[in-house]
Design a protein around this motif. Structure first.
Motif, PDB file in Angstrom:
ATOM      1  N   ILE A 411      57.919  27.928  58.869  1.00 56.01           N
ATOM      2  CA  ILE A 411      58.345  28.490  60.142  1.00 56.01           C
ATOM      3  C   ILE A 411      58.438  30.007  59.973  1.00 56.01           C
ATOM      4  O   ILE A 411      59.198  30.499  59.124  1.00 56.01           O
ATOM      5  N   GLN A 412      57.666  30.726  60.776  1.00 58.90           N
ATOM      6  CA  GLN A 412      57.565  32.169  60.667  1.00 58.90           C
ATOM      7  C   GLN A 412      58.164  32.846  61.904  1.00 58.90           C
ATOM      8  O   GLN A 412      58.247  32.239  62.979  1.00 58.90           O
ATOM      9  N   ALA A 413      58.555  34.104  61.727  1.00 61.06           N
ATOM     10  CA  ALA A 413      59.041  34.920  62.843  1.00 61.06           C
ATOM     11  C   ALA A 413      58.218  36.203  62.902  1.00 61.06           C
ATOM     12  O   ALA A 413      58.161  36.957  61.925  1.00 61.06           O
ATOM     13  N   TYR A 414      57.572  36.415  64.043  1.00 62.18           N
ATOM     14  CA  TYR A 414      56.762  37.626  64.246  1.00 62.18           C
ATOM     15  C   TYR A 414      57.558  38.609  65.100  1.00 62.18           C
ATOM     16  O   TYR A 414      57.999  38.267  66.206  1.00 62.18           O
ATOM     17  N   ASN A 415      57.757  39.817  64.597  1.00 64.81           N
ATOM     18  CA  ASN A 415      58.513  40.841  65.302  1.00 64.81           C
ATOM     19  C   ASN A 415      57.577  41.630  66.211  1.00 64.81           C
ATOM     20  O   ASN A 415      56.654  42.291  65.740  1.00 64.81           O
ATOM     21  N   LEU A 416      57.817  41.562  67.510  1.00 69.10           N
ATOM     22  CA  LEU A 416      56.926  42.212  68.473  1.00 69.10           C
ATOM     23  C   LEU A 416      56.984  43.737  68.394  1.00 69.10           C
ATOM     24  O   LEU A 416      56.021  44.414  68.758  1.00 69.10           O
ATOM     25  N   ALA A 417      58.074  44.286  67.901  1.00 68.57           N
ATOM     26  CA  ALA A 417      58.216  45.742  67.870  1.00 68.57           C
ATOM     27  C   ALA A 417      57.403  46.387  66.758  1.00 68.57           C
ATOM     28  O   ALA A 417      56.769  47.427  66.952  1.00 68.57           O
ATOM     29  N   ASP A 418      57.387  45.761  65.568  1.00 68.96           N
ATOM     30  CA  ASP A 418      56.708  46.401  64.437  1.00 68.96           C
ATOM     31  C   ASP A 418      55.580  45.568  63.842  1.00 68.96           C
ATOM     32  O   ASP A 418      55.024  45.920  62.793  1.00 68.96           O
ATOM     33  N   ASP A 419      55.217  44.455  64.457  1.00 66.58           N
ATOM     34  CA  ASP A 419      54.111  43.602  64.009  1.00 66.58           C
ATOM     35  C   ASP A 419      54.347  42.999  62.625  1.00 66.58           C
ATOM     36  O   ASP A 419      53.383  42.574  61.967  1.00 66.58           O
ATOM     37  N   ASN A 420      55.568  42.920  62.185  1.00 68.45           N
ATOM     38  CA  ASN A 420      55.860  42.326  60.886  1.00 68.45           C
ATOM     39  C   ASN A 420      56.204  40.852  61.031  1.00 68.45           C
ATOM     40  O   ASN A 420      56.805  40.434  62.032  1.00 68.45           O
TER      41      ASN A 420
END
Length: 664
Positions: A411-420
């Motif tokens: 299960i991953q989390a993609y941060n929309l602000a910094d693309d990490n």
């Protein structure tokens, strides 16, 4: 004890019905059902009582009960055409056995006393007869003996879509990662050599080796075209034999004389699978099966043709834990037998020795006698079986080949602000369908050998206990309360996370699917085909009423700012309902988004294959790609309420080989 029912003998020990001229071997549910009726003579048994006694309280649909009753009646009618009313329906009450149950006592022939000498002679003759019977009776019904288990391949990555010839050649796809292009490989089990078959790795989706080992048929499919091609191994000559542009989800199996190919396919991802016969010489396509209409529209989803005889088997989906195996003469297309299997099936193939099938349920391998339907367990494997094939190692031994691998995902989390991207949870299990609520993450995992629902809270993991296996079930979490709603076999349930309480909202008779909370947790929006077509319905929990909302199709929907936005099962596009009339909101919205899309703060989030997650602004009508599709993306994601992160499931690198079970 045996029982006599209207002149028909029921033998519980052998699980048979007989009229002394023909014998019917009862399936598990037919046997259990008849035992309940026999032991509850003259009692009217309600559906709930039958579910309690036969299905042991499991969640089953009315259709499953109807199917079991109908099957049992058919067995009686087969033995006695006038026995249709042996089980009668009492409207609004249930069912009752409509005959006198008597103990069956076999008549014993009268005889005379034997002299000691005659007795000894008779005993000797009897002993000789038994010895001859043991020596010369074919061992067709004896349990199979697994001589050895061998690894056939040890390549990097996984091997899938396995097929075999009668003479010891096998064909399979091999890929090193979830995104690498698979290679089509032909391997000789006798010589040990391999060769790469020149199929287009970018487009080839399925391939099958002919029974003689001289030809291969495969499917090349791109967004613009689909072709079924024939490859002659000796000459390396290729030819197109059918334009399959109108078909999807294709699987192939050779007829024993190699004059025809059987095809499993469907028109689109909203229609059921159908079995066809394609004559190679004329490219003539003939439809062989017409699937039953049912909620999940899976149809006739597995097929296997016998390598030496004109026999075809296909599996018809009835419901999640009930399937039918149909046996046909592949020349006359006459149905020879239909056997009910009370569990899931994910692979089938024919034995090379006799008229029986090898069938697979997840990790379990069985063989099935096609004349009686008797099922025998062979082996429990460590990992799920993906595909299966049979060939001969020696004249007296057959080799059952299986490809297997165990997929795992994180299960991953993609941060929309910094693309990490950061990992929220990872183990060796298959973790799917993540949902977020505040700082908590919910997801389905098979880490406990069953698909169950888990909660990840403050780095702690806990299972949400249910009275049944949760399964790979779509669920919706209420935005404002700790509740979730989901469907199981057509019934809708609500689970209170705060106190671990499960409630049934309404029964399976409504054939519900894809439930979501509506304006609040007092109402549930769901889809159903109970009217004959998938439409959206609204259930009021307080009034216990059901209201149909759409007229031209609806499958998954949300209320937003007082308006209903929804997708359709058999048509692309995002729609909304305005004053009872539907309006198209977004055209380029594939129905691959049936169940997995969201509306947050005037933004619609949806998926486009190959490019990833998109955002559509309902006010400005501007759309943009907010997350590029990563390698191993499972198209299972959830945008957090603050729109800062996208939680998604991602496959991890898989390993799997082909194993051979040497059976005597």
């Amino acid at each position: 004890m045996k029982y006599l029912l209207n002149g028909i003998v029921f033998d519980p020990k052998q699980r048979t019905l007989t009229d002394h001229t023909q014998v019917i071997q009862l399936e598990a549910k037919s046997y259990a059902l008849l035992m309940v009726f026999v032991t509850h003579q003259e009692q009217v048994l309600s559906r709930d009582k039958l579910i309690e006694l036969v299905w042991h309280g499991s969640v089953v649909t009315d259709g499953a009960v109807n199917k079991a009753i109908s099957k049992l009646r058919q067995h009686f009618v087969q033995l006695n055409p006038e026995a249709a009313e042996v089980i009668i329906t009492k409207p609004k009450f249930g069912y009752v056995l409509n005959c006198v149950v008597q103990e069956y006592i076999e008549a014993k022939p009268k005889g005379r006393y034997l002299t000691p000498r005659t007795y000894l002679v008779a005993l000797a003759l009897l002993t000789l007869a038994v010895l001859l019977l043991v020596l010369f009776t074919p061992r067709t019904s004896s349990p199979p003996t697994i001589i050895n288990v061998e690894r056939v391949t040890a390549l990097e990555g996984i091997e899938t879509i396995l097929s075999a010839s009668r003479t010891g050649e096998i064909l399979f796809f091999s890929s090193t990662s979830s995104r690498s292009m698979p290679q089509l490989i032909l391997k000789s089990l006798h010589r040990g050599d391999t060769q790469h078959i020149p199929a287009d790795p970018n487009a080839t989706i399925f391939a099958s080796l002919s029974p003689s080992g001289k030809q291969i048929v495969w499917v090349e499919q791109t967004p613009k075209q689909c072709q079924i091609k024939l490859y002659h191994i000796a000459s390396t000559h290729q030819q197109q034999i059918y334009d399959c542009a109108a078909l999807q989800g294709i699987k192939l199996s050779w007829q024993n004389d190699e004059q025809a190919i059987f095809i499993r396919a469907r028109d689109n991802n909203a229609s059921p699978y159908v079995v066809y016969k394609l004559m190679i010489a004329t490219s003539t396509l003939q439809q062989l099966s017409l699937p039953l209409q049912h909620a999940h529209m899976k149809g006739d989803f597995l097929l296997a043709a016998h390598p030496s005889k004109p026999l075809l088997a296909f599996v018809r989906y009835v419901e999640s834990s009930l399937n039918e195996i149909h046996i046909l003469n592949s020349n006359s297309l006459k149905t020879l037998a239909v056997h009910t299997i009370d569990h899931t099936l994910n692979a089938i193939t024919w034995s090379t020795q006799q008229d029986e099938l090898f069938i697979v349920n997840h990790k379990s391998l069985y063989r099935l006698a096609i004349d009686t339907g008797a099922k025998q367990h062979i082996k429990q494997l460590s990992y799920p079986i993906e595909s299966i094939a049979v060939t001969r190692q020696q004249p007296e031994r057959q080799m059952v080949l299986i490809s297997q691998y165990h997929a795992s995902s994180k299960i991953q989390a993609y941060n929309l602000a910094d693309d990490n991207t950061t990992t929220l949870f990872s183990n060796a299990a298959l973790n799917r369908l993540p949902r977020s609520k505040g700082n908590d993450i919910f997801f389905i995992s098979d880490m406990g050998n069953q698909h169950t629902l888990w909660q990840h809270h403050n780095e702690q993991l806990s299972k949400l206990d249910m009275p049944f296996e949760f399964g790979f079930t779509r669920y919706h979490i209420a935005p404002t309360q700790k509740k979730l709603v989901f469907e199981k076999l057509g019934a809708v349930y609500e689970y209170d996370i705060s106190n671990a309480q499960l409630h049934t909202l309404f029964s399976a008779s409504h054939q519900a699917y894809a439930p979501n909370y509506a304006l609040n947790t007092n109402s549930v929006l769901y889809s159903s085909n109970k009217s004959g077509q998938w439409q959206l319905w609204l259930y009021d929990k307080k009034q216990k009423t059901h209201q149909q909302l759409t007229e031209k199709g609806g499958y998954s929907g949300y209320f937003y700012n007082g308006e209903l936005y929804f997708s359709k099962r058999d048509q692309g596009g995002l729609w909304k309902l305005v004053a009872g009339e539907e309006q198209l909101v977004l055209n380029d919205f594939s129905n691959i988004n049936w169940l997995n899309w969201q509306i947050l703060n005037n933004h619609v989030y949806f998926y486009r294959k190959g490019s990833g997650i998109w955002q559509y602004n309902l006010q400005t009508q501007i759309q943009k790609n907010v997350m590029t599709e990563p390698e191993g993306f499972l198209h299972q994601y959830h945008v957090k309420a603050d729109e800062q992160q996208i939680i998604f499931a991602q496959l991890q690198p898989m390993q799997g080989d082909i194993q051979a079970l040497i059976i005597e």
